[in-house]
Design a protein around this motif. Structure first.
Motif, PDB file in Angstrom:
ATOM      1  N   UNK A 203     -29.129  46.659  -4.379  1.00 24.35           N
ATOM      2  CA  UNK A 203     -28.254  46.454  -3.225  1.00 24.35           C
ATOM      3  C   UNK A 203     -28.098  44.972  -2.887  1.00 24.35           C
ATOM      4  N   UNK A 204     -29.177  44.209  -3.028  1.00 27.08           N
ATOM      5  CA  UNK A 204     -29.112  42.787  -2.693  1.00 27.08           C
ATOM      6  C   UNK A 204     -28.335  41.995  -3.736  1.00 27.08           C
ATOM      7  N   UNK A 205     -28.412  42.404  -4.988  1.00 26.96           N
ATOM      8  CA  UNK A 205     -27.539  41.803  -6.001  1.00 26.96           C
ATOM      9  C   UNK A 205     -26.082  42.058  -5.629  1.00 26.96           C
ATOM     10  N   UNK A 206     -25.796  43.271  -5.174  1.00 30.34           N
ATOM     11  CA  UNK A 206     -24.450  43.616  -4.731  1.00 30.34           C
ATOM     12  C   UNK A 206     -24.031  42.770  -3.526  1.00 30.34           C
ATOM     13  N   UNK A 207     -24.940  42.543  -2.590  1.00 30.59           N
ATOM     14  CA  UNK A 207     -24.644  41.684  -1.439  1.00 30.59           C
ATOM     15  C   UNK A 207     -24.222  40.291  -1.900  1.00 30.59           C
ATOM     16  N   UNK A 208     -24.932  39.766  -2.884  1.00 33.28           N
ATOM     17  CA  UNK A 208     -24.597  38.445  -3.393  1.00 33.28           C
ATOM     18  C   UNK A 208     -23.214  38.391  -3.996  1.00 33.28           C
ATOM     19  N   UNK A 209     -22.752  39.512  -4.562  1.00 31.61           N
ATOM     20  CA  UNK A 209     -21.403  39.571  -5.121  1.00 31.61           C
ATOM     21  C   UNK A 209     -20.345  39.680  -4.033  1.00 31.61           C
ATOM     22  N   UNK A 210     -20.688  40.295  -2.910  1.00 34.34           N
ATOM     23  CA  UNK A 210     -19.718  40.539  -1.842  1.00 34.34           C
ATOM     24  C   UNK A 210     -19.584  39.370  -0.876  1.00 34.34           C
ATOM     25  N   UNK A 211     -20.690  38.691  -0.591  1.00 31.29           N
ATOM     26  CA  UNK A 211     -20.701  37.680   0.462  1.00 31.29           C
ATOM     27  C   UNK A 211     -20.300  36.306  -0.069  1.00 31.29           C
ATOM     28  N   UNK A 212     -19.621  35.517   0.753  1.00 35.44           N
ATOM     29  CA  UNK A 212     -19.337  34.130   0.372  1.00 35.44           C
ATOM     30  C   UNK A 212     -20.501  33.216   0.715  1.00 35.44           C
ATOM     31  N   UNK A 213     -20.520  32.041   0.131  1.00 40.19           N
ATOM     32  CA  UNK A 213     -21.512  31.037   0.501  1.00 40.19           C
ATOM     33  C   UNK A 213     -21.203  30.433   1.872  1.00 40.19           C
ATOM     34  N   UNK A 214     -19.927  30.204   2.134  1.00 38.12           N
ATOM     35  CA  UNK A 214     -19.548  29.516   3.361  1.00 38.12           C
ATOM     36  C   UNK A 214     -19.784  30.398   4.585  1.00 38.12           C
ATOM     37  N   UNK A 215     -20.315  29.783   5.638  1.00 35.60           N
ATOM     38  CA  UNK A 215     -20.519  30.491   6.896  1.00 35.60           C
ATOM     39  C   UNK A 215     -19.194  30.636   7.636  1.00 35.60           C
ATOM     40  N   UNK A 216     -19.063  31.715   8.403  1.00 37.54           N
ATOM     41  CA  UNK A 216     -17.858  31.865   9.218  1.00 37.54           C
ATOM     42  C   UNK A 216     -18.072  31.404  10.651  1.00 37.54           C
ATOM     43  N   UNK A 217     -19.185  30.731  10.905  1.00 33.76           N
ATOM     44  CA  UNK A 217     -19.460  30.183  12.232  1.00 33.76           C
ATOM     45  C   UNK A 217     -20.380  28.989  12.057  1.00 33.76           C
ATOM     46  N   UNK A 218     -20.130  27.925  12.811  1.00 33.17           N
ATOM     47  CA  UNK A 218     -20.908  26.693  12.656  1.00 33.17           C
ATOM     48  C   UNK A 218     -22.376  26.889  12.998  1.00 33.17           C
ATOM     49  N   UNK A 219     -22.688  27.827  13.884  1.00 30.92           N
ATOM     50  CA  UNK A 219     -24.082  28.041  14.285  1.00 30.92           C
ATOM     51  C   UNK A 219     -24.850  28.948  13.327  1.00 30.92           C
TER      52      UNK A 219
END
Length: 467
Positions: A203-219
């Motif tokens: 599941x965590x390998x899958x998360x890495x494929x789905x999520x971007x590196x860039x944050x969507x919030x500065x905090x």
């Protein structure tokens, strides 16, 4: 309720009603966040059930509700595992006058399957897992743009995996729900601990494929791919896949998003570039929960104070004793309180940190040491030591270095997210607690499955050994 519309204020009240009674109201979690935590604007006063994942704004609102729940009442809350596992191990002493919530029983290692704190950790984790599954199901069936669809699913999947990780560490074999189908979930059996880790890895390998590196919030109040990679490294470490953990951890350190925080006084400031993920307080100006939980001054503690065992673990001159704890003397007796988060009135500089870069450094040092790469491992433990004013370690044996890394984890992460328990368990060192915890027994490596759930679902049997 098909195609019906629900008033938002009514839904908020119903969410609170259900939460207080240990129930899960998935539909309301999906609709929106009642909280101001992530400042997601409500799209309108009323919203149809079938419209929740019609656009990115309402889908993000569903995620906001999930994060608000994590902050307020979950194992990741600042009032939860940091304190509970701190007293359960040897970092905190409890000075509670009564045991209305079961914490004193944890402190004395006398928990039973009716312990209310044990039940709270179990039940709130599964509430949020079901909420995460509802978001995953909803977004998969949606027509959202592909990149947003992936991100939203990835965030919800990561939350589910983090909670299941803690459940596996605390209870061993646990149910692994992947849907919101009540007819299935109410009769789930426990999945063996090694299989839970295998599923988490996938599941965590899958998360890495789905999520971007860039944050969507500065905090950094929303997790990104690197948060998923850190969790994957945690799982690899438990599976003793040292080389895989090394690769993932080095990838995190190689990211331009992060830099080591050399100023000890800024480690818990929310704008630091060493923070990987944190949870924002409910309202602007609110202190984080940890700041209030551990604070006492001018009086005998009635909550938590740092243990003598922890205090004795620090080397002379360690600056963390000055920066992250405060002595309180009353009637000739001195206690030490946690002072990592310092704002107890108006707070505009602190969020509650879930993941920070120092964990990557120390996990990488451990993964390298386990592969007999002692010289390279020193490159990752020494920056943490030197920031605290300590001398760099010289070349030592693998066994000595692993012990030093365990000590450094303790001094760096006391009262944070149950680190002490996790680190001792991963290193097969929970037996060390017998030296300072007279009631500690080997079976205390796991907590009991709550009796309430065993009675409701016989498939959860057998109970963990010793209970």
């Amino acid at each position: 309720m098909k195609n019906s519309k629900i008033n938002i204020n009514q839904c908020c009240k119903l969410m609170r009603f259900c939460r207080n009674r240990g129930l899960v109201l998935l539909f309301c979690v999906l609709l929106f966040s009642c909280e101001k935590m992530l400042e997601v604007e409500t799209p309108s006063n009323q919203i149809g059930k079938d419209k929740v994942f019609a656009d990115v704004q309402t889908a993000n609102a569903a995620l906001a509700g999930l994060y608000a729940g994590l902050r307020d009442n979950s194992p990741l809350s600042g009032e939860s595992l940091g304190a509970f596992l701190g007293v359960y191990t040897d970092d905190l002493d409890s000075y509670a006058l009564t045991d209305t919530n079961g914490v004193l029983a944890l402190y004395h290692n006398q928990q039973t399957d009716t312990n209310s704190t044990v039940y709270s950790v179990w039940s709130t984790a599964y509430q949020h897992i079901y909420a995460a599954n509802a978001i995953i199901e909803g977004v998969r069936a949606s027509a959202l743009p592909g990149n947003e669809k992936n991100r939203i699913e990835g965030e919800a999947l990561l939350v589910r995996n983090i909670l299941l990780f803690y459940l596996q560490q605390l209870f061993g074999a646990v149910p692994y729900p992947v849907s919101t189908d009540y007819t299935v979930n109410q009769y789930l059996s426990r999945v063996e601990s090694i299989e839970v880790l295998s599923r988490l890895e996938a599941d965590l390998v899958r998360c890495g494929e789905l999520l971007p590196d860039q944050y969507r919030d500065a905090e950094r109040v929303y997790p990104n791919r690197k948060g998923a990679e850190l969790m994957l490294a945690r799982v690899y470490m438990l599976e003793q896949k040292w080389a895989q953990a090394e690769t993932v951890l080095k990838a995190i350190l190689g990211s331009p998003l992060y830099s080591f925080q050399n100023d000890l006084s800024k480690v818990f400031q929310k704008d630091s570039k060493h923070i990987i993920w944190q949870l924002k307080p409910a309202n602007s100006g609110d202190p984080v929960k940890e700041a209030m939980l551990y604070y006492f001054s001018g009086a005998v503690p009635t909550g938590y104070a740092l243990s003598e065992s922890l205090m004795n673990s620090f080397e002379a001159g360690d600056l963390r004793k000055q920066e992250w704890m405060v002595p309180v003397t009353v009637g000739g007796n001195t206690w030490y309180r946690v002072n990592k988060y310092k704002n107890i009135t108006i707070n505009d500089t602190e969020d509650s940190i879930v993941f920070r870069l120092e964990e990557v450094y120390l996990l990488l040092a451990e993964a390298l040491a386990q592969q007999n790469k002692v010289g390279e491992a020193l490159q990752y433990i020494n920056p943490v030591r030197q920031r605290a004013g300590l001398s760099a370690l010289a070349l030592v044996s693998k066994e000595v270095l692993l012990s030093e890394i365990l000590l450094e984890n303790r001094r760096e992460f006391f009262t944070e997210m149950g680190h002490r328990f996790l680190d001792l368990k991963r290193n097969n060192r929970l037996g060390d607690l017998q030296a300072v915890k007279p009631n500690w027994k080997p079976y205390h490596s796991l907590w009991p499955v709550p009796q309430k759930d065993l009675l409701l679902n016989p498939n959860l049997k057998p109970q963990n050994n010793g209970y």
